[in-house]
Design a protein around this motif. Structure first.
Motif, PDB file in Angstrom:
ATOM      1  N   GLU A   1       1.163  -1.195  -0.075  1.00  0.00           N
ATOM      2  CA  GLU A   1       0.165  -0.205   0.043  1.00  0.00           C
ATOM      3  C   GLU A   1       0.737   1.480   0.325  1.00  0.00           C
ATOM      4  O   GLU A   1       0.900   2.205  -0.347  1.00  0.00           O
ATOM      5  CB  GLU A   1      -1.179   0.255   1.087  1.00  0.00           C
ATOM      6  CG  GLU A   1      -1.781  -0.995   0.674  1.00  0.00           C
ATOM      7  CD  GLU A   1      -1.240  -1.812   1.532  1.00  0.00           C
ATOM      8  OE1 GLU A   1      -0.076  -2.313   1.872  1.00  0.00           O
ATOM      9  OE2 GLU A   1      -2.029  -3.737   1.480  1.00  0.00           O
TER      10      GLU A   1
ATOM     11  N   SER B   1      -4.718   6.230 -10.049  1.00  0.00           N
ATOM     12  CA  SER B   1      -5.796   4.902  -9.062  1.00  0.00           C
ATOM     13  C   SER B   1      -4.916   3.885  -9.589  1.00  0.00           C
ATOM     14  O   SER B   1      -4.735   3.919 -10.766  1.00  0.00           O
ATOM     15  CB  SER B   1      -7.314   5.455  -9.526  1.00  0.00           C
ATOM     16  OG  SER B   1      -7.595   4.253  -8.394  1.00  0.00           O
TER      17      SER B   1
ATOM     18  N   GLU C   1     -15.500   0.828  -6.070  1.00  0.00           N
ATOM     19  CA  GLU C   1     -14.251  -0.200  -5.299  1.00  0.00           C
ATOM     20  C   GLU C   1     -15.506  -2.062  -6.055  1.00  0.00           C
ATOM     21  O   GLU C   1     -17.039  -1.477  -5.345  1.00  0.00           O
ATOM     22  CB  GLU C   1     -14.487   0.135  -3.958  1.00  0.00           C
ATOM     23  CG  GLU C   1     -14.784  -1.598  -2.683  1.00  0.00           C
ATOM     24  CD  GLU C   1     -12.882  -1.531  -3.239  1.00  0.00           C
ATOM     25  OE1 GLU C   1     -12.983  -3.008  -2.700  1.00  0.00           O
ATOM     26  OE2 GLU C   1     -11.911  -0.522  -3.857  1.00  0.00           O
ATOM     27  N   GLY C   2     -14.515  -2.587  -5.829  1.00  0.00           N
ATOM     28  CA  GLY C   2     -15.190  -4.003  -6.651  1.00  0.00           C
ATOM     29  C   GLY C   2     -15.629  -3.580  -7.666  1.00  0.00           C
ATOM     30  O   GLY C   2     -16.248  -4.536  -8.249  1.00  0.00           O
TER      31      GLY C   2
ATOM     32  N   THR D   1     -12.922  -9.160  -9.919  1.00  0.00           N
ATOM     33  CA  THR D   1     -13.536  -8.041  -9.236  1.00  0.00           C
ATOM     34  C   THR D   1     -12.182  -6.419  -9.185  1.00  0.00           C
ATOM     35  O   THR D   1     -10.952  -7.256  -9.112  1.00  0.00           O
ATOM     36  CB  THR D   1     -14.581  -7.981  -7.869  1.00  0.00           C
ATOM     37  OG1 THR D   1     -13.774  -7.762  -7.230  1.00  0.00           O
ATOM     38  CG2 THR D   1     -15.370  -8.162  -8.921  1.00  0.00           C
TER      39      THR D   1
ATOM     40  N   ASP E   1     -13.251  10.571  -2.210  1.00  0.00           N
ATOM     41  CA  ASP E   1     -13.701   9.916  -1.417  1.00  0.00           C
ATOM     42  C   ASP E   1     -15.272   8.698  -1.661  1.00  0.00           C
ATOM     43  O   ASP E   1     -15.130   7.712  -2.120  1.00  0.00           O
ATOM     44  CB  ASP E   1     -13.723   9.966  -0.108  1.00  0.00           C
ATOM     45  CG  ASP E   1     -12.003   9.898   1.057  1.00  0.00           C
ATOM     46  OD1 ASP E   1     -11.680  10.059   0.512  1.00  0.00           O
ATOM     47  OD2 ASP E   1     -12.542  10.820   1.567  1.00  0.00           O
TER      48      ASP E   1
ATOM     49  N   TYR F   1     -20.610   4.356 -14.583  1.00  0.00           N
ATOM     50  CA  TYR F   1     -20.042   4.460 -13.945  1.00  0.00           C
ATOM     51  C   TYR F   1     -19.696   6.403 -13.873  1.00  0.00           C
ATOM     52  O   TYR F   1     -19.690   6.964 -13.460  1.00  0.00           O
ATOM     53  CB  TYR F   1     -18.644   4.076 -13.251  1.00  0.00           C
ATOM     54  CG  TYR F   1     -18.995   2.712 -12.648  1.00  0.00           C
ATOM     55  CD1 TYR F   1     -18.541   2.680 -11.593  1.00  0.00           C
ATOM     56  CD2 TYR F   1     -18.146   2.584 -13.117  1.00  0.00           C
ATOM     57  CE1 TYR F   1     -18.648   2.037 -10.306  1.00  0.00           C
ATOM     58  CE2 TYR F   1     -18.179   0.532 -13.264  1.00  0.00           C
ATOM     59  CZ  TYR F   1     -18.488   0.408 -12.081  1.00  0.00           C
ATOM     60  OH  TYR F   1     -18.468  -0.859 -11.067  1.00  0.00           O
TER      61      TYR F   1
ATOM     62  N   ARG G   1     -13.434   6.865  -5.112  1.00  0.00           N
ATOM     63  CA  ARG G   1     -13.205   5.682  -4.748  1.00  0.00           C
ATOM     64  C   ARG G   1     -13.990   4.546  -4.264  1.00  0.00           C
ATOM     65  O   ARG G   1     -14.093   3.114  -4.395  1.00  0.00           O
ATOM     66  CB  ARG G   1     -12.407   5.910  -4.092  1.00  0.00           C
ATOM     67  CG  ARG G   1     -10.786   4.439  -3.704  1.00  0.00           C
ATOM     68  CD  ARG G   1      -9.816   5.463  -2.614  1.00  0.00           C
ATOM     69  NE  ARG G   1     -10.202   5.531  -1.320  1.00  0.00           N
ATOM     70  CZ  ARG G   1      -9.888   6.925  -1.234  1.00  0.00           C
ATOM     71  NH1 ARG G   1      -9.517   7.915  -1.570  1.00  0.00           N
ATOM     72  NH2 ARG G   1     -10.292   7.167   0.603  1.00  0.00           N
ATOM     73  N   GLU G   2     -14.249   4.958  -3.346  1.00  0.00           N
ATOM     74  CA  GLU G   2     -16.104   4.541  -2.549  1.00  0.00           C
ATOM     75  C   GLU G   2     -16.490   3.776  -3.425  1.00  0.00           C
ATOM     76  O   GLU G   2     -17.654   2.713  -3.134  1.00  0.00           O
ATOM     77  CB  GLU G   2     -16.665   4.840  -1.632  1.00  0.00           C
ATOM     78  CG  GLU G   2     -16.370   5.397  -0.286  1.00  0.00           C
ATOM     79  CD  GLU G   2     -16.938   6.343   0.591  1.00  0.00           C
ATOM     80  OE1 GLU G   2     -17.510   6.515   0.004  1.00  0.00           O
ATOM     81  OE2 GLU G   2     -16.445   6.289   2.049  1.00  0.00           O
TER      82      GLU G   2
ATOM     83  N   LEU H   1      -6.099   0.286  -8.946  1.00  0.00           N
ATOM     84  CA  LEU H   1      -6.964  -0.750  -9.073  1.00  0.00           C
ATOM     85  C   LEU H   1      -6.428  -2.258  -8.493  1.00  0.00           C
ATOM     86  O   LEU H   1      -5.320  -2.723  -9.944  1.00  0.00           O
ATOM     87  CB  LEU H   1      -8.145  -0.924  -9.032  1.00  0.00           C
ATOM     88  CG  LEU H   1      -8.696   0.157  -9.074  1.00  0.00           C
ATOM     89  CD1 LEU H   1     -10.142   0.199 -10.490  1.00  0.00           C
ATOM     90  CD2 LEU H   1      -8.906   0.735  -8.124  1.00  0.00           C
TER      91      LEU H   1
ATOM     92  N   HIS I   1     -10.508  -4.045  -7.022  1.00  0.00           N
ATOM     93  CA  HIS I   1     -10.656  -3.159  -5.273  1.00  0.00           C
ATOM     94  C   HIS I   1      -9.352  -2.273  -5.325  1.00  0.00           C
ATOM     95  O   HIS I   1      -7.998  -1.874  -6.118  1.00  0.00           O
ATOM     96  CB  HIS I   1      -9.877  -4.418  -4.401  1.00  0.00           C
ATOM     97  CG  HIS I   1     -10.942  -5.709  -4.645  1.00  0.00           C
ATOM     98  ND1 HIS I   1     -12.453  -5.061  -3.901  1.00  0.00           N
ATOM     99  CD2 HIS I   1     -10.787  -6.041  -5.587  1.00  0.00           C
ATOM    100  CE1 HIS I   1     -13.334  -6.192  -4.916  1.00  0.00           C
ATOM    101  NE2 HIS I   1     -12.719  -7.374  -5.047  1.00  0.00           N
ATOM    102  N   HIS I   2      -9.539  -1.052  -4.178  1.00  0.00           N
ATOM    103  CA  HIS I   2      -8.554   0.108  -4.134  1.00  0.00           C
ATOM    104  C   HIS I   2      -7.245  -0.687  -3.821  1.00  0.00           C
ATOM    105  O   HIS I   2      -7.238  -1.422  -2.933  1.00  0.00           O
ATOM    106  CB  HIS I   2      -8.997   0.615  -3.172  1.00  0.00           C
ATOM    107  CG  HIS I   2      -8.338   1.820  -2.289  1.00  0.00           C
ATOM    108  ND1 HIS I   2      -7.852   2.843  -3.119  1.00  0.00           N
ATOM    109  CD2 HIS I   2      -7.486   2.350  -1.716  1.00  0.00           C
ATOM    110  CE1 HIS I   2      -6.875   3.186  -3.023  1.00  0.00           C
ATOM    111  NE2 HIS I   2      -7.272   3.156  -1.142  1.00  0.00           N
TER     112      HIS I   2
END
Length: 415
Positions: free
Chosen positions: A132, A152, A180-181, A162, A173, A215, A176-177, A154, A164-165
């Motif tokens: 991270e 970004s 996610e997935g 899928t 935020d 999206y 990003r949420e 992923l 993920h962050h």
């Protein structure tokens, strides 16, 4: 190339390239051979002069300059600042055209800074910094290179397919949420599509891009107007995740942007692969630990110098040793009286696998020794197993003895 390089190209009176020095080739980012044979992009692509005139190629510009009244003009080649083209004369009149190109010092400074930061990231990876942290620093590095851009990363869950962050220090935020997935599919934004097709996906205008239907609203709500995404590939070519660049205005990538994306995905691949290998090694160590804790056979692990890292198994008691008793000590010191065993250890440390039976005093072991390797392919040590087969050997010897006795009795009885 010198710190303040000045390169020179010389054309003759027929607009044929006659000379290119090493600095010129380096500044233009091509080989001298490619310049001479005309295959370099800088020779074939159009150029513009300082007064705004366009020419279809460098030779076309030189031909025109040779026929004009002016003896000099400023032009821009590749990513260099304005170069100076000048008609040259000799004792017999017109010689040709000399073009000088100069280094872009600001660009060189940025490139040096980029290389330095890349080296720091590689050091972090080698030192085992958390994934991270490495990915976050990588995104910040790219954002620093492109002010106004939001990065970004992923990471792919290969089982669920899928994303993920991984890292996105500057993305809102809420956005990003929302992603996610995200599913890996043929029309799930730039990232899901890039992972699905295993190719770079450029959405110059999110508002009108069909792949962004799912999206689009959340992206526009957070003022994201363009997104380019590239797959992060592992050593075997499998997709590990995606690296995306977002802008708050419609935009398409230029050559520098594409090069930056390649650099970013390469570094992200190194970091992800290193983390995957580290996790796999931890799993293997855990499995080995569970194996040896209740093992009957001797299981041991040596480093490249022959130092015991692991020494477990109930069969150690046949040698008068407790599990783990000699960890940290050299096997060459501990078993100096058993040259056959040490010879096999040396073979394993030399890259060979050994499968044999040895005797250590009154104890007989069935052994298997093998090398293990580090990331560079060098032998990092030896792993081995030894099974006490003394009782089996004694039983086999008793069986053979009884068979011999029976055979002799049979012969004496004349049966």
């Amino acid at each position: 190339m010198s710190a303040h390089a000045l390169g020179v190209l010389i054309f003759d009176r027929d607009a044929n390239l006659q000379h290119v020095d090493a600095d010129a080739a380096s500044l233009l980012g091509v080989s001298r051979t490619a310049l001479f044979n005309g295959t370099a992009d800088v020779v074939q692509t159009s150029l513009v002069t300082a007064d705004g005139e366009s020419y279809e190629s460098l030779p076309a510009f030189v031909e025109q300059l040779l026929t004009r009244d002016e003896i000099s003009d400023s032009i821009q080649l590749a990513d260099t600042p304005w170069g100076e083209a000048r008609v040259t004369y000799g004792p017999e009149g017109l010689n040709g055209v000399s073009i000088t190109v100069e280094a872009d010092e600001e660009k060189q400074r940025r490139e040096r800074q980029l290389r330095s930061t890349q080296e720091h990231l590689l050091e972090q990876i080698a030192m085992g910094a958390p994934l991270e942290e490495v990915l976050r620093n990588l995104v910040l590095l790219i954002e620093n290179e492109r002010p106004g851009m939001l990065g970004s990363i992923l990471l792919l869950d290969p089982d669920a397919q899928t994303l993920h962050h991984g890292a996105a220090p500057s993305l809102p935020d809420g956005y990003r949420e929302a992603i996610e997935g995200m599913s890996v599919d043929s029309a799930t934004g730039s990232c899901g599509t890039a992972a699905f097709n295993d190719e770079v996906v450029v959405a110059e205008e999110i508002r009108t891009d069909d792949r962004w239907e799912e999206y689009r609203d959340v992206a526009l709500r957070h003022d994201l107007r363009a997104c380019w995404s590239a797959p992060i590939r592992g050593e075997n070519g499998d997709v590990l995740g995606t690296f995306a660049l977002y802008y708050n205005e419609p935009r398409s990538p230029d050559e520098d942007d594409r090069h930056l994306i390649e650099e970013a995905t390469h570094l992200a691949s190194i970091a992800s692969e290193h983390d995957r290998r580290k996790r796999e090694l931890q799993i293997q160590k855990s499995q080995l630990r569970r194996l040896v804790e209740n093992a009957q056979p001797i299981v041991f692990l040596l480093d490249a110098d022959g130092t015991l890292l692991v020494s477990e198994g109930d069969d150690l008691s046949a040698l008068g040793v407790e599990p783990g008793e000699h960890v940290g000590e050299s096997v060459f010191d501990l078993y100096a009286d058993y040259p056959t065993m040490l010879g096999y250890i040396e073979k394993a440390l030399g890259g060979q696998t050994v499968d044999d039976v040895i005797e250590m005093g009154d104890v007989v072991f069935d052994i298997w020794y093998a090398p293990y390797y580090d990331r560079s392919g060098g032998v990092a040590g030896c792993i081995g197993m030894a099974v006490n087969i003394t009782e089996r050997r004694e039983a086999e010897a008793a069986l053979r003895s009884n068979r011999d006795l029976l055979r002799r009795t049979q012969e004496m009885a004349g049966v």
